[in-house]
Design a protein around this motif. Structure first.
Motif, PDB file in Angstrom:
ATOM      1  N   VAL A  86     -41.617   0.654  31.472  1.00  0.00           N
ATOM      2  CA  VAL A  86     -40.708  -0.399  31.013  1.00  0.00           C
ATOM      3  C   VAL A  86     -39.549   0.219  30.234  1.00  0.00           C
ATOM      4  N   ALA A  87     -39.844   1.183  29.385  1.00  0.00           N
ATOM      5  CA  ALA A  87     -38.796   1.839  28.590  1.00  0.00           C
ATOM      6  C   ALA A  87     -37.773   2.514  29.497  1.00  0.00           C
ATOM      7  N   ASP A  88     -38.249   3.170  30.549  1.00  0.00           N
ATOM      8  CA  ASP A  88     -37.355   3.841  31.485  1.00  0.00           C
ATOM      9  C   ASP A  88     -36.449   2.832  32.200  1.00  0.00           C
ATOM     10  N   ALA A  89     -37.036   1.722  32.642  1.00  0.00           N
ATOM     11  CA  ALA A  89     -36.265   0.693  33.336  1.00  0.00           C
ATOM     12  C   ALA A  89     -35.261   0.045  32.388  1.00  0.00           C
ATOM     13  N   LEU A  90     -35.654  -0.162  31.135  1.00  0.00           N
ATOM     14  CA  LEU A  90     -34.762  -0.780  30.162  1.00  0.00           C
ATOM     15  C   LEU A  90     -33.595   0.153  29.828  1.00  0.00           C
ATOM     16  N   ALA A  91     -33.883   1.451  29.702  1.00  0.00           N
ATOM     17  CA  ALA A  91     -32.826   2.431  29.428  1.00  0.00           C
ATOM     18  C   ALA A  91     -31.823   2.488  30.574  1.00  0.00           C
ATOM     19  N   ASN A  92     -32.298   2.434  31.804  1.00  0.00           N
ATOM     20  CA  ASN A  92     -31.398   2.436  32.963  1.00  0.00           C
ATOM     21  C   ASN A  92     -30.523   1.182  32.985  1.00  0.00           C
ATOM     22  N   TYR A  93     -31.106   0.072  32.583  1.00  0.00           N
ATOM     23  CA  TYR A  93     -30.348  -1.171  32.534  1.00  0.00           C
ATOM     24  C   TYR A  93     -29.228  -1.062  31.498  1.00  0.00           C
ATOM     25  N   LEU A  94     -29.531  -0.471  30.341  1.00  0.00           N
ATOM     26  CA  LEU A  94     -28.518  -0.318  29.290  1.00  0.00           C
ATOM     27  C   LEU A  94     -27.378   0.597  29.725  1.00  0.00           C
ATOM     28  N   THR A  95     -27.676   1.534  30.602  1.00  0.00           N
ATOM     29  CA  THR A  95     -26.643   2.458  31.071  1.00  0.00           C
ATOM     30  C   THR A  95     -25.526   1.716  31.803  1.00  0.00           C
ATOM     31  N   VAL A  96     -25.901   0.726  32.584  1.00  0.00           N
ATOM     32  CA  VAL A  96     -24.896  -0.018  33.361  1.00  0.00           C
ATOM     33  C   VAL A  96     -24.451  -1.301  32.654  1.00  0.00           C
ATOM     34  N   GLN A  97     -25.231  -1.733  31.660  1.00  0.00           N
ATOM     35  CA  GLN A  97     -24.886  -2.963  30.949  1.00  0.00           C
ATOM     36  C   GLN A  97     -25.146  -2.773  29.449  1.00  0.00           C
ATOM     37  N   PRO A  98     -24.318  -2.018  28.748  1.00  0.00           N
ATOM     38  CA  PRO A  98     -24.537  -1.732  27.323  1.00  0.00           C
ATOM     39  C   PRO A  98     -24.611  -2.981  26.460  1.00  0.00           C
ATOM     40  N   ASP A  99     -23.917  -4.032  26.856  1.00  0.00           N
ATOM     41  CA  ASP A  99     -23.938  -5.266  26.070  1.00  0.00           C
ATOM     42  C   ASP A  99     -25.300  -5.951  26.074  1.00  0.00           C
ATOM     43  N   LEU A 100     -26.177  -5.506  26.953  1.00  0.00           N
ATOM     44  CA  LEU A 100     -27.508  -6.102  27.015  1.00  0.00           C
ATOM     45  C   LEU A 100     -28.214  -6.007  25.670  1.00  0.00           C
ATOM     46  N   LYS A 101     -27.937  -4.944  24.920  1.00  0.00           N
ATOM     47  CA  LYS A 101     -28.616  -4.723  23.648  1.00  0.00           C
ATOM     48  C   LYS A 101     -28.364  -5.854  22.653  1.00  0.00           C
ATOM     49  N   GLN A 102     -27.295  -6.607  22.850  1.00  0.00           N
ATOM     50  CA  GLN A 102     -26.965  -7.707  21.943  1.00  0.00           C
ATOM     51  C   GLN A 102     -27.631  -9.020  22.358  1.00  0.00           C
ATOM     52  N   SER A 103     -28.331  -9.008  23.471  1.00  0.00           N
ATOM     53  CA  SER A 103     -28.899 -10.253  23.996  1.00  0.00           C
ATOM     54  C   SER A 103     -30.279 -10.540  23.414  1.00  0.00           C
ATOM     55  N   ALA A 104     -30.627 -11.817  23.404  1.00  0.00           N
ATOM     56  CA  ALA A 104     -31.964 -12.229  22.976  1.00  0.00           C
ATOM     57  C   ALA A 104     -33.018 -11.718  23.962  1.00  0.00           C
ATOM     58  N   TYR A 105     -32.624 -11.601  25.222  1.00  0.00           N
ATOM     59  CA  TYR A 105     -33.544 -11.093  26.249  1.00  0.00           C
ATOM     60  C   TYR A 105     -33.987  -9.674  25.912  1.00  0.00           C
ATOM     61  N   TYR A 106     -33.027  -8.825  25.578  1.00  0.00           N
ATOM     62  CA  TYR A 106     -33.324  -7.438  25.234  1.00  0.00           C
ATOM     63  C   TYR A 106     -34.248  -7.380  24.020  1.00  0.00           C
ATOM     64  N   GLN A 107     -33.937  -8.156  22.999  1.00  0.00           N
ATOM     65  CA  GLN A 107     -34.758  -8.153  21.796  1.00  0.00           C
ATOM     66  C   GLN A 107     -36.175  -8.646  22.081  1.00  0.00           C
ATOM     67  N   ALA A 108     -36.302  -9.620  22.987  1.00  0.00           N
ATOM     68  CA  ALA A 108     -37.624 -10.130  23.341  1.00  0.00           C
ATOM     69  C   ALA A 108     -38.458  -9.055  24.040  1.00  0.00           C
ATOM     70  N   VAL A 109     -37.830  -8.314  24.945  1.00  0.00           N
ATOM     71  CA  VAL A 109     -38.536  -7.239  25.649  1.00  0.00           C
ATOM     72  C   VAL A 109     -38.984  -6.167  24.657  1.00  0.00           C
ATOM     73  N   ILE A 110     -38.098  -5.766  23.759  1.00  0.00           N
ATOM     74  CA  ILE A 110     -38.423  -4.738  22.771  1.00  0.00           C
ATOM     75  C   ILE A 110     -39.575  -5.180  21.870  1.00  0.00           C
ATOM     76  N   THR A 111     -39.506  -6.412  21.399  1.00  0.00           N
ATOM     77  CA  THR A 111     -40.564  -6.925  20.523  1.00  0.00           C
ATOM     78  C   THR A 111     -41.898  -6.977  21.255  1.00  0.00           C
ATOM     79  N   TRP A 112     -41.873  -7.395  22.506  1.00  0.00           N
ATOM     80  CA  TRP A 112     -43.104  -7.475  23.303  1.00  0.00           C
ATOM     81  C   TRP A 112     -43.692  -6.090  23.541  1.00  0.00           C
ATOM     82  N   GLN A 113     -42.837  -5.110  23.814  1.00  0.00           N
ATOM     83  CA  GLN A 113     -43.334  -3.756  24.041  1.00  0.00           C
ATOM     84  C   GLN A 113     -43.940  -3.164  22.765  1.00  0.00           C
TER      85      GLN A 113
END
Length: 219
Positions: free
Chosen positions: A178-205
């Motif tokens: 999951v961490a690898d997939a999330l890091a790849n997503y951030l590479t193409v969409q850096p603004d993802l880190k500001q989303s509630a979705y990103y924070q939810a994934v991080i908290t769940w992990q």
């Protein structure tokens, strides 16, 4: 291993040997009777004799214990139908992340299926519903930045008394995926880190990581 005799088999033997109540039935050494067969013989007061000269007993097959948490069989992991005419879509970082989250959920549910103790159905259902929502969220929905009720999840309260270390390690392995997939997503969409979705994934992990570690430390 001896021959297994069910109630139906015993009834057939009685008919073939023309046995009546309080008669005797001779069986080969090592015969295994199911509980139902033993109950039938006892009810008709049929005495069991064993062929051969060595002393032995007819073994009774242990009744299969019902599996705990039968409701686990009704838990569903959401899978979206694949459109093989749109394969480029499945190479996107979001789909890779959601696939990793779905795989992790399946590993988690597999662990739950191993336990012999009763589980809190509400906790399991709430977590499954939450992860299913993460795996079905579209890119457009991520941009709306709606909050996820991840803090309401009670994973830390879910105790598993009997689970193999291998299964726990298998679930921990999914954290890296999951961490690898999330890091790849951030590479193409850096603004993802500001989303509630990103924070939810991080908290769940983080929850999964702390929970699996507590399972190992409690062994």
């Amino acid at each position: 291993m001896g021959k297994l005799l069910t109630e139906s088999s015993v009834r057939q033997l009685m008919r073939v040997n023309k046995l009546t109540d309080q008669d005797q039935l001779t069986l080969p050494r090592g015969t295994i009777l199911t509980p139902a067969a033993r109950g039938f013989l006892t009810e008709h007061q049929i005495k069991v004799n064993l062929s051969g000269t060595e002393t032995s007993e007819v073994r009774i097959q242990e009744a299969e214990k019902p599996k705990p948490n039968p409701w686990l069989q009704t838990i569903q992991v959401t899978h979206q139908p694949i459109d093989f005419n749109q394969l480029t879509y499945y190479g996107t970082p979001l789909v890779h992340l959601q696939s990793a989250l779905r795989d992790q959920l399946l590993r988690w549910l597999t662990i739950l299926g191993e336990t012999t103790g009763e589980l809190n159905q509400t906790i399991v259902t709430d977590i499954t519903t939450f992860v299913n929502s993460l795996t079905t969220t579209t890119f457009e929905e991520i941009l709306t930045n709606e909050e996820y009720a991840v803090d309401d999840l009670k994973l830390a309260e879910l105790k598993l008394p009997e689970v193999s270390t291998f299964s726990i390690s298998n679930l921990q392995l999914s954290l890296g995926l999951v961490a690898d997939a999330l890091a790849n997503y951030l590479t193409v969409q850096p603004d993802l880190k500001q989303s509630a979705y990103y924070q939810a994934v991080i908290t769940w992990q983080t929850m999964i990581q702390d929970w699996t570690q507590s399972l190992i430390e409690s062994r």
